[in-house]
Design a protein around this motif. Structure first.
Motif, PDB file in Angstrom:
ATOM      1  N   LEU A 407       0.719  -1.255   0.043  1.00  0.00           N
ATOM      2  CA  LEU A 407       0.083  -0.099  -0.090  1.00  0.00           C
ATOM      3  C   LEU A 407       0.825   1.204  -0.022  1.00  0.00           C
ATOM      4  O   LEU A 407       0.636   2.313  -0.589  1.00  0.00           O
ATOM      5  N   ARG A 408       2.050   1.361   0.549  1.00  0.00           N
ATOM      6  CA  ARG A 408       2.943   2.378   0.492  1.00  0.00           C
ATOM      7  C   ARG A 408       2.995   2.714  -0.976  1.00  0.00           C
ATOM      8  O   ARG A 408       3.351   3.755  -1.353  1.00  0.00           O
ATOM      9  N   GLU A 409       3.438   1.746  -1.607  1.00  0.00           N
ATOM     10  CA  GLU A 409       3.938   1.921  -3.170  1.00  0.00           C
ATOM     11  C   GLU A 409       2.715   2.240  -3.753  1.00  0.00           C
ATOM     12  O   GLU A 409       2.750   3.128  -4.490  1.00  0.00           O
ATOM     13  N   GLU A 410       1.410   1.967  -3.539  1.00  0.00           N
ATOM     14  CA  GLU A 410       0.318   2.633  -4.244  1.00  0.00           C
ATOM     15  C   GLU A 410       0.021   4.048  -3.784  1.00  0.00           C
ATOM     16  O   GLU A 410      -0.097   4.924  -4.582  1.00  0.00           O
ATOM     17  N   ASN A 573      -7.058  -4.695   4.431  1.00  0.00           N
ATOM     18  CA  ASN A 573      -5.869  -4.304   5.104  1.00  0.00           C
ATOM     19  C   ASN A 573      -5.546  -5.118   6.105  1.00  0.00           C
ATOM     20  O   ASN A 573      -6.083  -5.169   7.140  1.00  0.00           O
ATOM     21  N   ALA A 574      -4.603  -5.682   5.496  1.00  0.00           N
ATOM     22  CA  ALA A 574      -3.882  -7.070   6.528  1.00  0.00           C
ATOM     23  C   ALA A 574      -3.312  -6.550   7.698  1.00  0.00           C
ATOM     24  O   ALA A 574      -3.089  -7.453   8.643  1.00  0.00           O
ATOM     25  N   ASP A 575      -3.028  -5.419   7.808  1.00  0.00           N
ATOM     26  CA  ASP A 575      -2.010  -4.880   9.063  1.00  0.00           C
ATOM     27  C   ASP A 575      -2.963  -4.464  10.489  1.00  0.00           C
ATOM     28  O   ASP A 575      -2.260  -4.400  11.330  1.00  0.00           O
ATOM     29  N   ILE A 576      -4.139  -4.240  10.215  1.00  0.00           N
ATOM     30  CA  ILE A 576      -4.962  -3.705  11.456  1.00  0.00           C
ATOM     31  C   ILE A 576      -4.536  -4.356  12.836  1.00  0.00           C
ATOM     32  O   ILE A 576      -4.134  -3.779  13.790  1.00  0.00           O
ATOM     33  N   GLY A 577      -4.524  -5.719  12.658  1.00  0.00           N
ATOM     34  CA  GLY A 577      -4.342  -6.373  13.983  1.00  0.00           C
ATOM     35  C   GLY A 577      -3.013  -6.354  14.596  1.00  0.00           C
ATOM     36  O   GLY A 577      -2.829  -6.557  15.689  1.00  0.00           O
ATOM     37  N   LEU A 578      -2.101  -6.130  13.654  1.00  0.00           N
ATOM     38  CA  LEU A 578      -0.569  -5.852  13.931  1.00  0.00           C
ATOM     39  C   LEU A 578      -0.203  -4.999  15.033  1.00  0.00           C
ATOM     40  O   LEU A 578       0.858  -5.258  15.852  1.00  0.00           O
ATOM     41  N   GLN A 579      -0.925  -3.838  14.975  1.00  0.00           N
ATOM     42  CA  GLN A 579      -0.702  -2.759  15.940  1.00  0.00           C
ATOM     43  C   GLN A 579      -1.261  -2.969  17.435  1.00  0.00           C
ATOM     44  O   GLN A 579      -0.946  -2.050  18.122  1.00  0.00           O
ATOM     45  N   GLN A 580      -2.062  -3.937  17.436  1.00  0.00           N
ATOM     46  CA  GLN A 580      -2.589  -4.171  18.812  1.00  0.00           C
ATOM     47  C   GLN A 580      -1.645  -4.138  19.999  1.00  0.00           C
ATOM     48  O   GLN A 580      -0.648  -5.072  19.735  1.00  0.00           O
ATOM     49  N   ASP A 608      -7.483 -17.308  -5.936  1.00  0.00           N
ATOM     50  CA  ASP A 608      -6.565 -16.203  -6.099  1.00  0.00           C
ATOM     51  C   ASP A 608      -6.755 -15.411  -4.994  1.00  0.00           C
ATOM     52  O   ASP A 608      -7.903 -15.315  -4.832  1.00  0.00           O
ATOM     53  N   VAL A 609      -5.504 -14.982  -4.352  1.00  0.00           N
ATOM     54  CA  VAL A 609      -5.597 -13.931  -3.190  1.00  0.00           C
ATOM     55  C   VAL A 609      -4.859 -12.903  -3.147  1.00  0.00           C
ATOM     56  O   VAL A 609      -3.620 -12.917  -3.659  1.00  0.00           O
ATOM     57  N   VAL A 610      -5.416 -11.689  -2.999  1.00  0.00           N
ATOM     58  CA  VAL A 610      -4.786 -10.468  -2.982  1.00  0.00           C
ATOM     59  C   VAL A 610      -4.667  -9.757  -1.598  1.00  0.00           C
ATOM     60  O   VAL A 610      -5.655  -9.752  -1.064  1.00  0.00           O
ATOM     61  N   ILE A 611      -3.594  -9.748  -0.968  1.00  0.00           N
ATOM     62  CA  ILE A 611      -3.433  -8.981   0.317  1.00  0.00           C
ATOM     63  C   ILE A 611      -2.881  -7.615   0.114  1.00  0.00           C
ATOM     64  O   ILE A 611      -1.895  -7.412  -0.363  1.00  0.00           O
ATOM     65  N   GLN A 612      -3.691  -6.530   0.712  1.00  0.00           N
ATOM     66  CA  GLN A 612      -3.078  -5.235   0.748  1.00  0.00           C
ATOM     67  C   GLN A 612      -2.332  -5.152   2.048  1.00  0.00           C
ATOM     68  O   GLN A 612      -3.229  -5.324   3.080  1.00  0.00           O
ATOM     69  N   SER A 613      -1.315  -4.423   2.123  1.00  0.00           N
ATOM     70  CA  SER A 613      -0.760  -4.244   3.266  1.00  0.00           C
ATOM     71  C   SER A 613       0.413  -3.018   3.384  1.00  0.00           C
ATOM     72  O   SER A 613       0.864  -2.879   2.400  1.00  0.00           O
TER      73      SER A 613
END
Ligand code: ADP
Ligand code: ZN
Length: 752
Positions: A407-410, A573-580, A608-613
Motif C-alpha cells: 500500500l505504501r507503493e500505491e 488491510n491486513a495490518d490492522i491487528g498487528l498494531q494491537q 487467487d488471493v490479494v493481500i493489501q498491506s
C-alpha cells in the motif's frame, strides 16, 4: 440432636461477595433435599432461589437458617453438571451462581404452580376431610389426595377436581394449603443414561469417499474414541482438507456406540451453518442451541432435550453447559477462536470447560483448526494431546496463489483508493467469468474516524474516549466498544465549524464503493451490524444458497465457510491487528490471514488471493501467504518462551474500574501491596515465582464511563496465582474501598 445441613448456591445472585451459603434442612423435607435440587432460602430479608450443592456436616457457624421450600421435583442438575459448574467457578475464579444460571437457561425446565398442603396435624386434617366430604365431596377428595401426595399442580387440579376453584382459594386464605412455584425436570435428562437411542438414519447422498489422509486420521481418532479415558485430539488440517467430514464420521461412530455428540462453534452464524450441514446428514436427531435462538426454536430444542430425542447438539460457546446425557464426543471447531472466551463475567474459556466436560464424561475431545492456538499446538507437541494432521486439500485441490500489494507503493504512485489497481482488475475479471469473490475488511461501519478540518479534533465516545465510527446507513456515530450512539453532527462539537472529515473505512464504505464500480453485481455484507438486524439462521441460509457475487465481511466470514464458487479473496488491510498492544497480535494476524486465504479455491476452480498491506514483509503475513504454518509456530513459540508468555507462563489479569480515576488507582495500589505480600509469603513455601506487573492504566483507560487500571500476575502455576488471590481478596475487602470494581480474568484473551 443432629441438624442436617447443606450448602446452597444462589442462582444468578451474589450477596456480600459470596454465593454459597449453608442452610439447615427441616425434617419434613428429608430426602427431597439432595444435590441438584432447587430450593428457596432466606437471604437477609428476602427469599431467593438456590441450588443444593452438597451435605455439610461440619458447619459450626451459629444462627443457621432453614431452607424455606423445595422448588423442584428432583434434581435439576446432574452430579456431573454440578461438578462442571464448581470446577469452572474455581478454575476461572468466577461465581458459581453465574454458571448455574447459564446451565438453568439451557435446561428444559417446566414451571408449575403447585398447591401444597400446610396442615400437618393428622387429627385436624381428618376433621376437615369429614366436614368437606359431607358438604362438598370433591373438596373432600382433593384433601384426601393432598394428604397422600402433599401437593398438586394447578393444571392437574383443574383436570382432576373441576369446580372447586372457589373453595381452594378459601383454603389458601386460611393457610391450609399454600401456593408456590415449582420447577419440574423432565426425567429423560437425568435417567437417559440407560435409554436406547433411536435407530440411525443417514442420508448417504452427499457422503464423499475419504482420501488416504482422512482415512488415516479417522482411524486414529476412532481408536481414541474407544479408549476408556480418551486422549484429547488436536485435528490440525489445512483449510479445505475435509475436517467437517471427519467430524461427521466421528459423530456417526459415536451414535452407533449409543452415545451423544456435542459440537461447538465459536460464532452463532457458524453454529447455524454447521447445524444445517450436520442435520442434512443426520436428520431430526440433531438440534441447535445458542443464546440468540428465537423463543420457538429454543422451545423445539428444549422439548427434544426433555424427551431425550437428541443425539447431536450443535451450539456456540455457552452450549458447553447444556445438559446432554450419554456424552461420547465433544468437538470444538475453529478451536483457536478468541470468541470461545467470554469477555464479561463469568469469564470462562469454552475450550477448557469442554475439556473438563469431556473428561468428566470419559468422552473424546476433538479440537479442530487449520491454525490452532499456540497453547493447543504446544500441548500437542508435548504429547498431552494426540496430534492428527491433514496436510492436503480434498481431491488434491491446490492452495490458492497469494500476491501482495504494498500500500505504501500505491500511495507513492498517487493511488490511494480502497481497492488497489491489482485487486480491482482481478475482481472485474472474476465477475466477468461469473465467479464469486470475498473481500475481507477488519472493521465495520463507513468511516473509522471523524475529524474536524479546522481544529483537528477527533470525535470520541463520551464514555470510552475511543474515536467514534460513522455508520452511514443509520446516520449515526457509534462507539464500537460500548455501543453508544449519537446522531451524526452537522458541525464540529469542539469549534462549531462545518467541515467534518470522514477518514478510514469499514465494511459499509467498501460496499458503497463497490456498488458504484460494479453496479450489476449482487453485494452481500456480513458483519455484526448486519446480523444484529436479522437472525443468524437466515444469514447462514443466504450464505449457503450462495446468492451473491461479492461478499464483504469482517471476522465473521473468515472462518469455516465452504463456498466452492469463490475464486477470488481480497484482504483490504491486513495490518490492522498487528498494531494491537497484545502479545497475541502476530498469532491473531497469522490465523485470520490464513483463514481468509483459505476461503478461496475450495471448488474445482483455483483460488487467487490479494493481500493489501503496509507491512508486506511481516513474518506473520509471509507465513500465512506461503502456507508455512510450521515455520510460524516455531518462530512464535520461541518468542513466547523468550518473553515469558503463555503457554510457558499462566496469566491472570485484574482490571480495577470505577467512575473516579484517583479512587480506582488507589484501590489498585492497595490491592497490589497485599498481593505482593502474599506472593512473598507464598514463595517461601515453594520456589516457583510469581510476577506482578502494574498497576498501570489499562490500554482502554476509559471504557463505558469507567476508568480502568490493571494488574497482571504471571506464574508457571495457575493454582499458585489462585491461592495468592484467595488470600488477598479477604484482606482487601476489609479495607472497604468503595467505588472500585474488580474483574478477574484468568487466561485472558483480550488484553485491552
Ligand atoms: P475444512 O473444514 O477442513 O475446511 P470441509 O470439511 O469444509 O473442509 O470440506 C470442504 C469440502 O470438501 C466439503 O464440501 C466436503 O463435503 C468436501 N469433502 C470432504 N472430504 C472429501 C473427500 N474425501 N472427497 C471429496 N470431497 C470431500
Ligand atoms: Zn463508548
Amino acid at each position: 440432636m443432629n441438624i442436617r445441613m447443606v450448602e446452597v448456591a444462589l442462582l444468578g445472585r451474589i450477596y456480600k461477595q459470596q454465593d454459597i451459603f449453608t442452610y439447615s434442612v427441616p425434617d419434613d423435607f428429608g430426602v427431597e433435599v439432595q444435590p441438584g435440587v432447587w430450593v428457596q432460602v432466606p437471604l437477609g430479608r428476602a427469599l431467593v432461589q438456590g441450588c443444593v450443592l452438597a451435605e455439610n456436616s461440619s458447619f459450626t457457624g451459629n444462627n443457621i437458617r432453614p431452607i424455606k421450600q423445595v422448588l423442584s421435583s428432583g434434581p435439576v442438575f446432574s452430579h456431573q453438571q454440578l461438578n462442571l459448574a464448581l470446577w469452572t467457578s474455581r478454575y476461572f475464579m468466577c461465581p458459581v451462581s453465574q454458571i448455574l444460571n447459564i446451565m438453568s437457561r439451557h435446561a428444559p425446565l417446566r414451571k408449575l404452580r403447585l398447591l401444597r398442603l400446610q396442615l400437618s396435624d393428622d387429627n385436624q386434617l381428618s376433621v376437615l376431610i369429614q366436614y368437606w366430604s359431607s358438604t362438598q365431596p370433591s373438596v373432600g377428595r382433593l384433601l384426601e389426595y393432598l394428604k397422600f401426595t402433599g401437593a398438586i399442580s394447578r393444571q392437574l387440579l383443574a383436570r382432576k377436581f373441576p369446580g372447586v376453584q372457589y373453595e381452594v382459594e378459601q383454603l389458601v386464605l386460611q393457610g391450609i394449603v399454600s401456593e408456590e412455584l415449582a420447577y419440574v425436570v423432565p426425567q429423560p435428562l437425568l435417567t437417559a443414561a440407560n435409554q436406547a437411542p433411536a435407530a440411525l438414519h443417514l442420508s448417504l447422498s452427499q457422503m464423499p469417499v475419504l482420501n488416504g489422509e482422512q482415512q488415516q486420521a479417522l482411524l486414529v481418532m476412532e481408536n481414541c474414541l474407544t479408549q476408556e479415558k480418551p486422549t484429547p485430539v488436536l485435528l490440525q488440517g489445512i483449510t479445505g482438507s475435509g475436517k467437517t467430514e471427519l467430524y461427521m464420521r466421528l459423530i456417526e461412530h459415536t451414535i452407533r456406540r449409543q452415545k451423544t455428540a456435542l459440537i461447538l462453534a465459536p460464532e452463532i452464524v457458524l453454529a447455524e451453518y454447521l447445524f444445517k450441514t450436520i442435520a442434512e446428514r443426520f436428520g431430526a436427531r440433531a438440534a441447535i442451541l445458542h443464546s440468540k435462538l428465537s423463543k420457538n426454536k429454543l422451545k423445539v430444542t428444549h422439548e427434544k432435550l426433555a424427551a431425550g430425542d437428541i443425539d447431536i447438539l450443535i451450539g456456540a460457546r455457552s452450549a458447553v453447559f447444556a445438559p446432554l446425557p450419554r456424552l461420547g464426543l465433544v468437538v470444538l471447531d475453529e478451536e483457536h477462536s478468541a470468541s470461545y472466551k467470554q469477555d464479561v463475567s463469568p469469564r470462562y474459556h469454552c475450550r477448557e470447560v469442554a475439556q473438563k466436560k469431556a473428561d468428566l464424561n470419559s468422552a473424546l475431545l476433538v479440537l479442530g483448526s487449520a491454525t490452532p492456538s499456540l497453547e493447543t499446538w504446544w500441548k500437542a507437541q508435548q504429547g498431552e494431546f494426540r496430534h492428527v494432521r491433514l496436510t492436503a486439500r480434498v481431491e488434491c485441490r491446490p492452495l490458492p496463489k497469494v500476491q501482495f500489494v504494498d500500500l505504501r507503493e500505491e500511495l507513492r504512485t498517487g493511488y490511494g483508493n480502497i481497492l488497489s489497481r491489482k485487486l480491482n482488475d482481478k475482481l472485474k475479471h472474476a465477475l466477468d467469468k461469473q465467479q464469486q469473490a470475498i473481500l475481507f475488511v477488519n472493521r465495520r461501519g463507513f468511516a473509522s474516524i471523524v475529524t474536524c478540518k479546522y481544529c483537528g479534533e477527533v470525535i470520541r465516545c463520551r464514555y470510552c474516549s475511543m474515536p467514534l465510527t460513522y455508520h452511514r446507513s443509520k446516520e449515526v456515530l457509534q462507539c464500537h466498544w460500548c455501543g453508544w450512539r449519537s446522531r451524526k453532527p452537522q458541525v464540529c462539537p469542539q469549534c462549531s465549524e462545518t467541515g467534518l472529515l470522514y477518514r478510514g473505512y469499514g465494511t459499509e464504505r467498501v460496499v458503497s464503493e463497490l456498488s458504484e464500480r460494479f453496479p450489476q453485481s449482487k453485494i452481500l455484507r456480513i458483519d455484526t451490524d448486519a446480523v444484529e438486524d436479522s437472525d443468524a439462521d437466515q444469514w447462514s441460509s443466504t450464505i449457503l444458497e450462495e446468492d451473491f457475487d461479492i461478499l464483504v465481511g469482517t471476522q465473521m466470514i473468515a472462518k469455516g465457510l465452504n463456498l466452492p464458487r469463490v475464486t477470488l479473496v481480497g484482504i483490504l488491510n491486513a495490518d490492522i491487528g498487528l498494531q494491537q498492544p497484545d502479545f497475541r497480535a502476530a498469532e491473531n494476524t497469522f490465523q485470520t490471514t490464513t483463514q481468509v486465504i483459505g476461503r478461496a479455491g475450495r471448488g474445482n476452480l483455483e483460488g487467487d488471493v490479494v493481500i493489501q498491506s503496509y507491512h508486506p514483509g511481516h513474518y506473520a503475513l509471509l507465513a500465512a501467504a506461503h502456507h508455512r504454518t510450521d515455520d510460524f509456530y516455531q518462530a512464535e513459540i520461541h518468542f513466547r518462551k523468550e518473553h515469558g508468555y503463555p503457554p510457558f507462563l499462566e496469566i491472570v489479569r485484574l482490571v480495577f474500574s470505577g467512575p473516579s480515576d484517583d479512587r480506582v488507582r488507589a484501590g489498585s495500589e492497595v490491592f497490589e501491596r497485599y498481593v505482593k505480600m502474599n506472593a512473598e509469603i507464598h514463595s517461601l513455601e515453594d520456589d516457583s515465582q510469581t510476577s506482578i506487573l502494574g498497576p498501570a492504566p489499562a490500554p482502554l483507560h476509559l471504557l463505558r464511563g469507567n476508568y480502568r487500571w490493571q494488574l497482571i500476575l504471571t506464574s508457571s502455576s495457575l493454582e499458585k496465582i489462585r491461592s495468592i488471590l484467595d488470600r488477598t481478596f479477604p484482606i482487601y475487602a476489609k479495607q472497604k474501598i468503595t467505588g472500585v470494581q474488580i474483574a478477574v480474568d484468568v487466561q485472558p484473551m483480550n488484553m485491552l
